[in-house]
Scaffold this motif. Structure first.
Motif, PDB file in Angstrom:
ATOM      1  N   THR A 189       0.808  -1.221   0.000  1.00  0.00           N
ATOM      2  CA  THR A 189       0.000   0.000   0.000  1.00  0.00           C
ATOM      3  C   THR A 189       0.838   1.267   0.000  1.00  0.00           C
ATOM      4  O   THR A 189       0.288   2.365  -0.073  1.00  0.00           O
ATOM      5  N   THR A 190       2.159   1.133   0.083  1.00  0.00           N
ATOM      6  CA  THR A 190       3.029   2.304   0.101  1.00  0.00           C
ATOM      7  C   THR A 190       4.106   2.173  -0.967  1.00  0.00           C
ATOM      8  O   THR A 190       4.414   1.064  -1.438  1.00  0.00           O
ATOM      9  N   GLU A 191       4.710   3.301  -1.323  1.00  0.00           N
ATOM     10  CA  GLU A 191       5.800   3.274  -2.296  1.00  0.00           C
ATOM     11  C   GLU A 191       6.947   2.405  -1.802  1.00  0.00           C
ATOM     12  O   GLU A 191       7.559   1.660  -2.586  1.00  0.00           O
ATOM     13  N   ALA A 192       7.252   2.463  -0.508  1.00  0.00           N
ATOM     14  CA  ALA A 192       8.353   1.676   0.042  1.00  0.00           C
ATOM     15  C   ALA A 192       8.085   0.179  -0.102  1.00  0.00           C
ATOM     16  O   ALA A 192       8.992  -0.597  -0.442  1.00  0.00           O
ATOM     17  N   GLU A 193       6.844  -0.245   0.137  1.00  0.00           N
ATOM     18  CA  GLU A 193       6.512  -1.671   0.004  1.00  0.00           C
ATOM     19  C   GLU A 193       6.594  -2.127  -1.439  1.00  0.00           C
ATOM     20  O   GLU A 193       7.076  -3.234  -1.726  1.00  0.00           O
ATOM     21  N   TRP A 194       6.138  -1.302  -2.373  1.00  0.00           N
ATOM     22  CA  TRP A 194       6.250  -1.662  -3.792  1.00  0.00           C
ATOM     23  C   TRP A 194       7.710  -1.712  -4.227  1.00  0.00           C
ATOM     24  O   TRP A 194       8.100  -2.588  -5.009  1.00  0.00           O
TER      25      TRP A 194
END
Length: 285
Positions: free
Chosen positions: A20-25
């Motif tokens: 759900t976040t840029e860091a996770e992607w």
């Protein structure tokens, strides 16, 4: 059914979670870059049939192109064979492209709701490209979804691109194979109503991801999934001996946009460049 529902409810938030976040992607993309040398990849997507007994009074609703009755599981997998998105329960007569078109994933992509990072440079390059999922020829070519070049009259660069994409996309094929051969209810007709099959499947995906994280060596022993030998030839995994989930029929995807075609061409050029090539790719085409 109570057990399956409980497994899903307890495990889903930690073990069947879509980033759900840029860091996770970026973490997902880093896995594909490091393990499969495919940059800016958000995950590999595919659809499979889960065979069921014909539901009462359903007519041809769940009747698929192989003259069997099924529901369809469409999923996205990360570089470690973990499911990071799943859509299950679609009627079996729907094609891969049709499943994607009806999914909440497609709706979120269209509305830019996934919090995907903005375009970023490819490793060792000053060329910035958007992050994208990867799929097979059944899916539409989009800025956020790369697929192979059509398998006819391919030039050298297109064959290289298709090899590199196929190599990374093998993760989803193996994830489905591991799931079906370790949780073997999927290798035969499931004698439950479609809604209950959905519950069983979601529970199984959670258990699969849980075991991949907590007991990986036991759940996925050496050589159970496909591996590459020292020359990067594919050695088929042991799961292939006992059968697999059948693929969903391909659809006639709509014409891609010029921007999506250009993005695929830019990735192709990158894979041919010193920064993006791998030493063994010429031997694989």
């Amino acid at each position: 059914m109570e057990t399956c529902q409980a497994l899903y409810e307890v495990l889903k938030d930690d073990h069947l979670k879509t980033p759900t976040t840029e860091a996770e992607w970026r973490e997902v993309a880093m896995g594909f870059e490091n393990k499969w040398q495919f940059p800016n990849c958000l995950g590999a997507i595919d659809g499979k049939h889960i065979y069921i007994q014909p539901p009462a009074n359903s007519g041809s609703t769940y009747h698929n192109y192989k003259s069997r009755f099924s529901v369809v599981l469409m999923a996205v997998v990360d570089a470690d064979y973990r499911f990071i998105y799943a859509n299950v329960g679609v009627q079996g007569r729907v094609s891969d492209g049709g499943i994607f078109g009806q999914s909440d994933l497609r709706a979120a992509m269209d509305r830019d709701l996934l919090n995907v990072p903005p375009p970023e440079p490819l490793p060792g390059s000053n060329i910035s490209l958007p992050y994208a999922f990867i799929g097979d020829e059944a899916f539409p070519l989009r800025i956020d979804l790369m697929k192979p070049y059509p398998f006819r009259n391919l030039d050298h660069g297109q064959r290289i691109f298709n090899y590199r994409l196929s190599r990374a996309r093998r993760t989803v094929e193996n994830a489905f194979g591991i799931l079906a051969n370790r949780l073997r209810v999927f290798l035969s007709n499931i004698a439950l109503e479609p809604e209950k099959v959905t519950t069983v499947t979601l529970a199984a995906l959670c258990v699969h991801n849980f075991l991949r994280k907590k007991a990986s060596d036991v759940y996925l022993p050496s050589a159970f999934a496909d591996v590459e030998d020292d020359n990067h030839n594919i050695v088929p995994g042991a799961w292939r001996r006992d059968g697999e989930l059948p693929s969903v029929a391909a659809s006639s995807a709509r014409n891609a946009t010029t921007a999506a075609k250009n993005q695929r061409d830019n990735l192709k050029a990158y894979f041919l460049s010193p920064a993006g090539s791998v030493s063994w790719q010429e031997n694989m085409i």
